[in-house]
Scaffold this active site. Structure first.
Site, PDB file in Angstrom:
ATOM      1  CE  LYS A   1      14.145  17.868  16.679  1.00  0.00           C
ATOM      2  NZ  LYS A   1      13.176  16.741  16.746  1.00  0.00           N
TER       3      LYS A   1
ATOM      4  CB  SER B   1      14.596  15.114  19.906  1.00  0.00           C
ATOM      5  OG  SER B   1      13.857  14.980  18.691  1.00  0.00           O
TER       6      SER B   1
ATOM      7  CB  SER C   1      10.723  13.880  18.729  1.00  0.00           C
ATOM      8  OG  SER C   1      11.588  12.934  19.296  1.00  0.00           O
TER       9      SER C   1
END
Length: 482
Positions: A80, A155, A179
């Site tokens: 990520k 996210s 997330s």
């Protein structure tokens, strides 16, 4: 290099543990697996937009120098865009930092390398991980593989979209208020958040006001991949270390007392689809021999908790902006922050030190309330999110900030209590709507009861195998031209 029939089967039929096993036995060369992943990404990235950075040559070099013997040795993955890894930029989903390369590395990134994972690139995220949808202005929207006009969540939307699409079998993700778990629900994946303090340190500054809520882990197709990833990133000397994978898989949980609740932190009911998913999970747990009991769920002054959460989040953003301005000098341009980020920083500038301290106390009290609600139960069960994946553009960073805060409250109304309490939590893909969209169910347990939760996850996976649905979607995705 184009994919062969065997390459596609390896990507779509095997999880990371299965791919690593083939490499260990010599049935496939690491380079063959890597090239298959590269080809899959090249084919699907224009449609799904799950990567912010993709560097096959860096991955090939990394594969040549990979750690021997790691649990995922030779397996391709993505990291990520909030975690720095050597050789790749870290842009935090922001136009201001897009393409920036950070010096050094974290113990978490080092643990991923020791596990033998080969990083192919960085997955997309909302700017600074702020939103529950992945539509950053820096790279454009990430599309849900199940339906491309829908969000993959946030996210960790890029990670979830990439794994669901079959680009990689497992991908790094992170979670503050949901997330990992939200995107896993929207994309039909297993999403686990570890207990507070279980894993080695990532790139989270310890003085960040919301640091205690944050955890790094992964999104995966299988429970065993998530369990192996957690074991590989566990803090040395942890007081309650995870058993090895075989012990977790082969030792079913005892008869559990599971408290099931329907209303979120704000007292709101979810959509009919989410209620149907919860009813299906309740029946499954009962059929597996567990005692499922209705309960009210965690309770607190939800509006006050929301104000406290956003006060502390904004304070952390303002501090980051000040540090960036000092380091970048004339190159710093706050106008490159997204409108939502700028508004949160503005709010932080208007908050007093007393308000920030009170916000910290409010979140601590809410965590204690959540822990009290869990007393008397081994596990709590609820929806993960209140609805299936929503249309792109509806909750992007250019929308009204107050509307985005309200959306975040709604989206995280089931997931945030576990973050406040420091509990392990997981979204398990047990339901698909009549429209064919996945919807996860949320399970939590007491702090450091990660092993118990994973044992339950193995049991649920065996009873309700979700892999065929995911594989069918991936097969269809490979044939579509949208």
């Amino acid at each position: 290099m184009g994919t062969t029939g065997r390459d596609v089967a390896l990507l779509l039929d095997l999880d990371a543990t299965g791919q690593a096993a083939l490499i260990r036995t010599g049935d496939i060369a690491p380079a063959e697996l890597l090239e298959a992943a590269i080809a899959r990404i090249e084919a699907l990235q224009p449609r799904v937009n799950a990567l912010v950075d993709f560097d096959p040559e860096a991955a090939r070099r990394q594969a040549d120098g990979r750690e021997p013997g790691g649990v995922f040795a030779g397996v391709p993955t993505l990291v990520k865009d909030l975690l720095a890894v050597p050789g790749f930029p870290t842009g935090f989903g922001s136009r201001l930092f897009h393409g920036a390369r950070l010096p050094g590395t974290s113990p978490y990134a080092q643990a991923l390398r020791r596990a033998g994972l080969v990083v192919l690139g960085k997955s997309t995220t909302s700017e600074f991980g702020l939103l529950g949808t992945t539509e950053p202005l820096a790279t454009g929207p990430t599309r849900n593989p199940w339906r491309h006009d829908l969000s993959a969540g946030g996210s960790s939307g890029g990670a979830a979209a990439a794994v669901a699409a079959g680009m990689v079998p497992v991908a790094h993700a992170s979670d503050g208020g949901g997330s990992i778990r939200g995107p896993a629900s929207f994309c039909g994946l297993f999403g686990f958040k570890p207990s507070r303090g279980r894993t080695v340190a990532a790139d989270i500054p310890p003085d960040m006001p919301t640091a205690a809520l944050l955890a790094d882990h992964c999104v995966s197709r299988s429970v065993r991949d998530s369990a192996a990833w957690l074991k590989a990133t566990e803090a040395p000397g942890h007081a309650a270390p995870l058993p090895d994978l075989a012990a977790l898989r082969d030792t079913p949980p005892p008869r559990l007392r599971i408290g099931v609740y329907r209303r979120d932190l704000f007292g709101e009911l979810p959509s009919p689809d989410a209620l149907a998913a919860l009813d299906a999970a309740t029946r499954l747990c009962t059929d597996l021999g567990h005692d499922v009991v209705e309960t009210a769920g965690p309770a607190c002054d939800a509006p006050a908790v929301s104000r406290a959460f956003f006060t502390l989040t904004a304070a952390g953003l303002a501090g980051m902006a000040d540090q960036a301005a000092a380091l970048m000098g004339p190159a710093f341009d706050a106008g490159l922050f997204e409108p939502y980020t700028r508004d949160l920083v503005r709010r932080a500038r208007a908050a007093s030190a007393d308000e920030v301290r009170a916000a910290g106390a409010a979140l601590a009290a809410a965590g204690a309330s959540a822990r009290a609600a869990g007393a008397g139960f081994d596990v709590l069960l609820s929806p993960t999110v209140p609805f299936t994946a929503f249309p792109l553009g509806r909750h992007g960073p250019g929308q009204d900030p107050d509307d985005l805060i309200a959306f975040t409250n709604r989206l995280a109304g089931y997931t945030v209590p576990a973050s406040l309490a420091g509990w392990p939590a997981m979204s398990v893909p047990l339901y698909w709507s009549d429209a064919g969209l996945p919807l996860g169910c949320h399970f939590t347990a007491a702090h450091d009861a990660d092993a118990l939760l994973l044992r339950l996850a193995f049991q649920l996976e065996a009873a309700a195998d979700w892999a065929p649905r995911l594989r069918a979607m991936q097969d269809g995705l490979a044939c579509r031209n949208d």
